[in-house]
Design an enzyme around this catalytic site. Structure first.
Site, PDB file in Angstrom:
ATOM      1  N   ASP A  30       0.850  -1.193   0.000  1.00 55.22           N
ATOM      2  CA  ASP A  30       0.000   0.000   0.000  1.00 55.22           C
ATOM      3  C   ASP A  30       0.890   1.249   0.000  1.00 55.22           C
ATOM      4  O   ASP A  30       1.888   1.318   0.723  1.00 55.22           O
ATOM      5  CB  ASP A  30      -0.905  -0.016   1.248  1.00 55.22           C
ATOM      6  CG  ASP A  30      -2.079   0.937   1.124  1.00 55.22           C
ATOM      7  OD1 ASP A  30      -3.225   0.456   1.125  1.00 55.22           O
ATOM      8  OD2 ASP A  30      -1.853   2.168   1.030  1.00 55.22           O
ATOM      9  N   ASN A  86     -12.721  -3.507   3.248  1.00 50.87           N
ATOM     10  CA  ASN A  86     -13.695  -2.424   3.355  1.00 50.87           C
ATOM     11  C   ASN A  86     -14.699  -2.607   2.219  1.00 50.87           C
ATOM     12  O   ASN A  86     -14.314  -2.709   1.053  1.00 50.87           O
ATOM     13  CB  ASN A  86     -12.996  -1.067   3.250  1.00 50.87           C
ATOM     14  CG  ASN A  86     -12.125  -0.782   4.467  1.00 50.87           C
ATOM     15  OD1 ASN A  86     -12.486  -1.157   5.585  1.00 50.87           O
ATOM     16  ND2 ASN A  86     -10.990  -0.151   4.265  1.00 50.87           N
ATOM     17  N   GLY A  92     -15.549   2.782   4.195  1.00 52.30           N
ATOM     18  CA  GLY A  92     -14.215   3.286   3.887  1.00 52.30           C
ATOM     19  C   GLY A  92     -13.620   2.782   2.594  1.00 52.30           C
ATOM     20  O   GLY A  92     -12.443   3.032   2.326  1.00 52.30           O
ATOM     21  N   GLN A  93     -14.408   2.058   1.767  1.00 55.93           N
ATOM     22  CA  GLN A  93     -13.849   1.606   0.487  1.00 55.93           C
ATOM     23  C   GLN A  93     -13.687   2.795  -0.456  1.00 55.93           C
ATOM     24  O   GLN A  93     -14.633   3.562  -0.682  1.00 55.93           O
ATOM     25  CB  GLN A  93     -14.748   0.543  -0.160  1.00 55.93           C
ATOM     26  CG  GLN A  93     -14.106  -0.072  -1.400  1.00 55.93           C
ATOM     27  CD  GLN A  93     -14.922  -1.212  -2.008  1.00 55.93           C
ATOM     28  OE1 GLN A  93     -16.015  -1.545  -1.529  1.00 55.93           O
ATOM     29  NE2 GLN A  93     -14.400  -1.807  -3.063  1.00 55.93           N
ATOM     30  N   HIS A  99     -10.022  -5.608  -2.566  1.00 46.55           N
ATOM     31  CA  HIS A  99      -8.662  -5.735  -2.050  1.00 46.55           C
ATOM     32  C   HIS A  99      -8.737  -6.118  -0.588  1.00 46.55           C
ATOM     33  O   HIS A  99      -9.520  -5.565   0.178  1.00 46.55           O
ATOM     34  CB  HIS A  99      -7.854  -4.457  -2.243  1.00 46.55           C
ATOM     35  CG  HIS A  99      -8.598  -3.214  -1.867  1.00 46.55           C
ATOM     36  ND1 HIS A  99      -9.570  -2.649  -2.671  1.00 46.55           N
ATOM     37  CD2 HIS A  99      -8.527  -2.441  -0.756  1.00 46.55           C
ATOM     38  CE1 HIS A  99     -10.058  -1.573  -2.065  1.00 46.55           C
ATOM     39  NE2 HIS A  99      -9.446  -1.433  -0.902  1.00 46.55           N
ATOM     40  N   LEU A 100      -7.900  -7.086  -0.234  1.00 49.00           N
ATOM     41  CA  LEU A 100      -7.769  -7.514   1.153  1.00 49.00           C
ATOM     42  C   LEU A 100      -6.559  -6.792   1.740  1.00 49.00           C
ATOM     43  O   LEU A 100      -5.451  -6.918   1.226  1.00 49.00           O
ATOM     44  CB  LEU A 100      -7.570  -9.031   1.194  1.00 49.00           C
ATOM     45  CG  LEU A 100      -7.296  -9.653   2.561  1.00 49.00           C
ATOM     46  CD1 LEU A 100      -8.450  -9.405   3.524  1.00 49.00           C
ATOM     47  CD2 LEU A 100      -7.052 -11.160   2.415  1.00 49.00           C
ATOM     48  N   HIS A 101      -6.811  -6.001   2.792  1.00 48.46           N
ATOM     49  CA  HIS A 101      -5.702  -5.347   3.488  1.00 48.46           C
ATOM     50  C   HIS A 101      -5.066  -6.349   4.452  1.00 48.46           C
ATOM     51  O   HIS A 101      -5.768  -6.937   5.288  1.00 48.46           O
ATOM     52  CB  HIS A 101      -6.204  -4.175   4.341  1.00 48.46           C
ATOM     53  CG  HIS A 101      -6.787  -3.020   3.579  1.00 48.46           C
ATOM     54  ND1 HIS A 101      -6.071  -1.878   3.311  1.00 48.46           N
ATOM     55  CD2 HIS A 101      -8.015  -2.824   3.058  1.00 48.46           C
ATOM     56  CE1 HIS A 101      -6.848  -1.009   2.655  1.00 48.46           C
ATOM     57  NE2 HIS A 101      -8.036  -1.561   2.491  1.00 48.46           N
TER      58      HIS A 101
END
Ligand code: 5GP
Ligand code: ZN
Length: 113
Positions: A30, A86, A92-93, A99-101
């Protein structure tokens, strides 16, 4: 999708610090990390959100989680890690490609903000 930031990263049209890749998924760091380790794991195929996923997306969704497990080990994260999807603007997206944080390297509180 032509105008999707993460699709452009998959096609190597936008730069990213890649961490791992296989047939279904891609992982990269990120650009605005929220923890010492902050990696995004995405399906190579465009899926807008978890809410938009279909039953046939089950294999790739599982792959994201298992790729996170492997990367967490490879990154040497100790003391646990946080995995976050998210889903939707209210959660918060901001990028509408799933996407996986993967966040690690610091303590995390519960409940999240
Ligand atoms: P969201 O808020 O949609 O759950 O997460 C989007 C994430 O993508 C954010 O953590 C943000 O820092 C990250 N991000 C936004 N643009 C880029 C980019 O161009 N490259 C990378 N590697 N990450 C990005
Ligand atoms: Zn996309």
């Amino acid at each position: 999708m032509d105008d999707c930031l993460f699709c452009r990263i998959v096609r190597r049209e936008s730069p990213a610090r890649l961490v791992k890749e296989d047939d279904l998924a891609l992982a990269f760091r990120d650009t605005n990390p929220q923890a010492p380790t902050h990696i995004l794991i995405i399906p190579k195929a465009h899926i807008q959100s978890i809410d938009a996923a279909r039953p046939e997306d089950e294999p790739v969704l599982g792959r994201l989680l298992l790729m996170a497990q492997v990367i967490a080990r490879e990154e040497g994260i100790v003391g646990g890690y946080r995995l976050v999807f998210n889903n939707g603007r209210g959660a918060g997206q901001t990028v509408f490609h799933i996407h996986l944080h993967l966040l690690g390297g610091r303590p995390f509180r519960w409940p999240p903000g």
